[in-house]
Design a protein around this motif. Sequence first.
Motif, PDB file in Angstrom:
ATOM      1  N   VAL A  21      81.289  -0.672  26.619  1.00 24.01           N
ATOM      2  CA  VAL A  21      82.169   0.375  27.148  1.00 24.01           C
ATOM      3  C   VAL A  21      82.431   0.104  28.623  1.00 24.01           C
ATOM      4  O   VAL A  21      81.687  -0.633  29.278  1.00 24.01           O
ATOM      5  CB  VAL A  21      81.566   1.791  26.973  1.00 24.01           C
ATOM      6  N   SER A  22      83.464   0.721  29.139  1.00 20.26           N
ATOM      7  CA  SER A  22      83.789   0.552  30.555  1.00 20.26           C
ATOM      8  C   SER A  22      82.801   1.347  31.414  1.00 20.26           C
ATOM      9  O   SER A  22      82.145   2.283  30.941  1.00 20.26           O
ATOM     10  CB  SER A  22      85.210   1.025  30.839  1.00 20.26           C
ATOM     11  N   GLN A  23      82.725   0.972  32.668  1.00 19.19           N
ATOM     12  CA  GLN A  23      81.866   1.681  33.615  1.00 19.19           C
ATOM     13  C   GLN A  23      82.287   3.139  33.696  1.00 19.19           C
ATOM     14  O   GLN A  23      81.453   4.039  33.702  1.00 19.19           O
ATOM     15  CB  GLN A  23      81.952   1.007  34.983  1.00 19.19           C
ATOM     16  N   SER A  24      83.584   3.372  33.736  1.00 17.64           N
ATOM     17  CA  SER A  24      84.121   4.731  33.821  1.00 17.64           C
ATOM     18  C   SER A  24      83.736   5.567  32.604  1.00 17.64           C
ATOM     19  O   SER A  24      83.301   6.715  32.741  1.00 17.64           O
ATOM     20  CB  SER A  24      85.645   4.650  33.957  1.00 17.64           C
ATOM     21  N   ALA A  25      83.895   4.984  31.414  1.00 18.74           N
ATOM     22  CA  ALA A  25      83.573   5.722  30.185  1.00 18.74           C
ATOM     23  C   ALA A  25      82.088   6.061  30.127  1.00 18.74           C
ATOM     24  O   ALA A  25      81.708   7.195  29.811  1.00 18.74           O
ATOM     25  CB  ALA A  25      83.983   4.917  28.959  1.00 18.74           C
ATOM     26  N   LEU A  26      81.222   5.086  30.459  1.00 20.07           N
ATOM     27  CA  LEU A  26      79.783   5.345  30.424  1.00 20.07           C
ATOM     28  C   LEU A  26      79.394   6.374  31.470  1.00 20.07           C
ATOM     29  O   LEU A  26      78.557   7.234  31.208  1.00 20.07           O
ATOM     30  CB  LEU A  26      78.996   4.049  30.625  1.00 20.07           C
ATOM     31  N   SER A  27      80.002   6.312  32.630  1.00 18.37           N
ATOM     32  CA  SER A  27      79.706   7.272  33.688  1.00 18.37           C
ATOM     33  C   SER A  27      80.015   8.696  33.234  1.00 18.37           C
ATOM     34  O   SER A  27      79.229   9.618  33.449  1.00 18.37           O
ATOM     35  CB  SER A  27      80.505   6.920  34.941  1.00 18.37           C
ATOM     36  N   LYS A  28      81.150   8.872  32.570  1.00 21.43           N
ATOM     37  CA  LYS A  28      81.540  10.203  32.079  1.00 21.43           C
ATOM     38  C   LYS A  28      80.584  10.686  30.998  1.00 21.43           C
ATOM     39  O   LYS A  28      80.148  11.842  31.008  1.00 21.43           O
ATOM     40  CB  LYS A  28      82.974  10.176  31.548  1.00 21.43           C
ATOM     41  N   VAL A  29      80.256   9.812  30.048  1.00 22.55           N
ATOM     42  CA  VAL A  29      79.346  10.190  28.964  1.00 22.55           C
ATOM     43  C   VAL A  29      77.960  10.499  29.529  1.00 22.55           C
ATOM     44  O   VAL A  29      77.324  11.478  29.139  1.00 22.55           O
ATOM     45  CB  VAL A  29      79.281   9.077  27.895  1.00 22.55           C
ATOM     46  N   ALA A  30      77.499   9.678  30.458  1.00 18.18           N
ATOM     47  CA  ALA A  30      76.185   9.898  31.061  1.00 18.18           C
ATOM     48  C   ALA A  30      76.134  11.251  31.774  1.00 18.18           C
ATOM     49  O   ALA A  30      75.132  11.964  31.682  1.00 18.18           O
ATOM     50  CB  ALA A  30      75.839   8.772  32.021  1.00 18.18           C
ATOM     51  N   ALA A  31      77.201  11.616  32.456  1.00 16.73           N
ATOM     52  CA  ALA A  31      77.235  12.905  33.155  1.00 16.73           C
ATOM     53  C   ALA A  31      77.128  14.065  32.162  1.00 16.73           C
ATOM     54  O   ALA A  31      76.397  15.036  32.399  1.00 16.73           O
ATOM     55  CB  ALA A  31      78.507  13.026  33.985  1.00 16.73           C
ATOM     56  N   VAL A  32      77.832  13.958  31.052  1.00 18.55           N
ATOM     57  CA  VAL A  32      77.785  15.017  30.035  1.00 18.55           C
ATOM     58  C   VAL A  32      76.389  15.086  29.409  1.00 18.55           C
ATOM     59  O   VAL A  32      75.821  16.166  29.240  1.00 18.55           O
ATOM     60  CB  VAL A  32      78.865  14.787  28.950  1.00 18.55           C
ATOM     61  N   LEU A  33      75.823  13.927  29.068  1.00 18.37           N
ATOM     62  CA  LEU A  33      74.492  13.900  28.460  1.00 18.37           C
ATOM     63  C   LEU A  33      73.425  14.384  29.435  1.00 18.37           C
ATOM     64  O   LEU A  33      72.471  15.060  29.030  1.00 18.37           O
ATOM     65  CB  LEU A  33      74.163  12.495  27.959  1.00 18.37           C
ATOM     66  N   GLU A  34      73.589  14.074  30.698  1.00 17.18           N
ATOM     67  CA  GLU A  34      72.637  14.565  31.701  1.00 17.18           C
ATOM     68  C   GLU A  34      72.751  16.080  31.846  1.00 17.18           C
ATOM     69  O   GLU A  34      71.730  16.768  31.926  1.00 17.18           O
ATOM     70  CB  GLU A  34      72.871  13.879  33.048  1.00 17.18           C
ATOM     71  N   SER A  35      73.958  16.607  31.840  1.00 15.04           N
ATOM     72  CA  SER A  35      74.121  18.067  31.971  1.00 15.04           C
ATOM     73  C   SER A  35      73.571  18.800  30.751  1.00 15.04           C
ATOM     74  O   SER A  35      73.158  19.958  30.851  1.00 15.04           O
ATOM     75  CB  SER A  35      75.581  18.440  32.222  1.00 15.04           C
ATOM     76  N   ALA A  36      73.535  18.113  29.595  1.00 15.37           N
ATOM     77  CA  ALA A  36      72.957  18.699  28.378  1.00 15.37           C
ATOM     78  C   ALA A  36      71.445  18.466  28.313  1.00 15.37           C
ATOM     79  O   ALA A  36      70.799  18.853  27.351  1.00 15.37           O
ATOM     80  CB  ALA A  36      73.624  18.101  27.145  1.00 15.37           C
ATOM     81  N   SER A  37      70.888  17.811  29.335  1.00 10.18           N
ATOM     82  CA  SER A  37      69.463  17.471  29.417  1.00 10.18           C
ATOM     83  C   SER A  37      69.018  16.486  28.343  1.00 10.18           C
ATOM     84  O   SER A  37      67.861  16.463  27.953  1.00 10.18           O
ATOM     85  CB  SER A  37      68.594  18.738  29.361  1.00 10.18           C
ATOM     86  N   TYR A  38      69.949  15.665  27.852  1.00 11.93           N
ATOM     87  CA  TYR A  38      69.623  14.658  26.845  1.00 11.93           C
ATOM     88  C   TYR A  38      69.190  13.333  27.469  1.00 11.93           C
ATOM     89  O   TYR A  38      68.491  12.562  26.836  1.00 11.93           O
ATOM     90  CB  TYR A  38      70.809  14.411  25.919  1.00 11.93           C
ATOM     91  N   ILE A  39      69.633  13.061  28.691  1.00 17.99           N
ATOM     92  CA  ILE A  39      69.194  11.860  29.396  1.00 17.99           C
ATOM     93  C   ILE A  39      68.764  12.229  30.804  1.00 17.99           C
ATOM     94  O   ILE A  39      69.142  13.277  31.336  1.00 17.99           O
ATOM     95  CB  ILE A  39      70.275  10.749  29.450  1.00 17.99           C
ATOM     96  N   LYS A  40      67.979  11.346  31.385  1.00 14.57           N
ATOM     97  CA  LYS A  40      67.575  11.453  32.784  1.00 14.57           C
ATOM     98  C   LYS A  40      68.192  10.268  33.521  1.00 14.57           C
ATOM     99  O   LYS A  40      68.205   9.146  33.011  1.00 14.57           O
ATOM    100  CB  LYS A  40      66.061  11.394  32.931  1.00 14.57           C
ATOM    101  N   VAL A  41      68.717  10.529  34.689  1.00 13.09           N
ATOM    102  CA  VAL A  41      69.348   9.499  35.513  1.00 13.09           C
ATOM    103  C   VAL A  41      68.497   9.312  36.767  1.00 13.09           C
ATOM    104  O   VAL A  41      68.127  10.283  37.423  1.00 13.09           O
ATOM    105  CB  VAL A  41      70.793   9.896  35.894  1.00 13.09           C
TER     106      VAL A  41
END
Length: 91
Positions: A21-41
Amino acid sequence: MAFLSGCAEAEFRAVQEGCAVSQSALSKVAAVLESASYIKVRKGYVGKRPRTWLRLSAAGRTALTDHLSALQAIAADAAAWGASVDSSVGD
C-alpha cells in the motif's frame, strides 16, 4: 492488522511494503486503527532518521481474532448452503 499479528512490532515501511500500500493509505488506516485502540504507534529515531513503529494492541488482537472467526463462520455457512443447493439440483 493481519501483518502486525505475526510480529511484536514492525517498522512503518515494512508494513507498507508487506501490505503493498502507499504511505498515504497506510498512514490513514493506521490513524483510524490507533483511534479505535486497535494498534499502538511508537515514534523515534534510528540515528538521525525519524522512524515509526506499529504494533497490535490487546484489543486489536481480540478484534482481529473475532473478525477472522466471523469470516470463517460465513464461509462455512456459505459452503454448507452451496452443498445443499448442489445436492438438490439433481432432484
